[in-house]
Design an enzyme around this catalytic site. Structure first.
Site: not given
Length: 316
Positions: A148, A251, A275, A277
């Site tokens: 990521i 996030d 949250h 993502g």
């Protein structure tokens, strides 16, 4: 093979599943779909609380593989002690890179360019001009340089940033440059205009971003957390953002979900997303491809992808 496979996605929505196993749909709601003792391959429900995800594990006496659909595994680790030795835990590397990196850039740009202020001004019918920071020419520090973190850097390149520094648990060299160890943070933080957290939650990273970490960040820097909430000491962050010295785009939070009356909601210079993502339209096709491939490997007794650990074996 006649063993059960528990899936949180209906089997008819996953193209390419191998024949052999008995597929059982369970997304964490309601009763178990079958006897957990017959489950050989358990795919953990996605975006569900840890207690629900680990609930069947003590009963899964025959399980051989536990597969998450998240990059992080911290939500299932508490249940691993209930498993026999030799169970492989696999994560969802390859599923969330596009979505999470996309959101990271959105949070960085929205925070720097003042998009939340524009939205509030639009609600008031106010033309809010002014001079704003750009991402161009900024120094960016990525803390947590796995797949990521690398995907985030891929998306930073076209924005003409001045420099990207990379930090991970272990020092190494990549095609884009060196990856520094966590011990290098004290020297790297003062140079960063934007600090992006994309590290897994481990004993080494829990509370990593404490008052000392934040104090080393330069005045006016932006902290972006797309990792896990407990990586950041919330009280220490609140002190910095309420003083106006730092800004933040989060996030993930600690606690999570963020209670309605929590001061982070109203702290100046803080942007909070729920949250978000991973759960996008990019998730289902990538998750389905991963599961079809992993289960084909499992049925054909081929090496699995993304094995993070094996129960009973020493950790690397």
């Amino acid at each position: 093979m006649t063993a059960d496979v528990w899936l949180p996605i209906p089997p008819d929505e996953i193209e390419g599943l191998p024949e052999g196993p008995a597929y059982r749909f369970w997304d964490g709601s309601g009763d178990f779909p079958a006897d957990p003792a017959d489950c050989a391959f358990y795919v953990v429900p996605y975006m569900k609380p840890s207690p629900l995800c680990v609930r069947p594990l003590p009963l899964m006496s025959s399980v051989q593989v536990v597969q998450t659909l998240s990059a992080g595994i911290d939500h299932v680790e508490p249940g691993l002690r209930d498993l026999r030795d030799g169970v492989r835990l696999c994560n969802a590397r390859g599923v969330h890179e596009a979505s999470t990196a996309e959101l990271t850039l959105a949070l960085v740009l929205a925070s720097l360019r003042g998009i939340p202020d524009f939205v509030r001004a639009q609600d008031r019918g106010e033309w809010l001009g002014g001079f704003r920071p750009a991402l161009a020419d900024k120094n960016v520090l990525i803390v947590g340089y796995g797949s990521i973190g690398a995907a985030i850097e891929d998306r930073l390149v076209p924005f003409e940033v001045a420099r990207v520094a990379r930090v991970a648990r272990s020092e190494r060299t990549t095609a884009r440059g060196p990856v520094h160890p966590l011990t290098a943070l004290p020297s790297l933080l003062p140079e960063a205009d934007v600090v992006i957290l994309s590290t897994p939650l481990t004993e080494d990273t829990r509370g990593l971003v404490d008052s000392g970490f934040l104090a080393r960040m330069k005045d006016g820097a932006l902290l972006v957390n797309v990792a896990r909430g407990p990586v950041v000491d919330t009280k220490a962050l609140l002190a910095e953002v309420e003083s106006g010295r730092l800004t933040a785009a989060l996030d993930v939070t600690d606690p999570e979900p963020l209670p309605r009356d929590h001061p982070l909601w109203r702290a100046p210079g803080v942007l909070v997303s729920p949250h978000a993502g991973g759960p996008t339209s990019a998730f289902p096709p990538r998750a389905a491809r991963l599961l079809a491939d992993q289960l084909s490997r499992f049925v054909n007794r081929e090496p699995l992808r993304n094995v993070i650990l094996t129960t009973g074996a020493p950790r690397a």
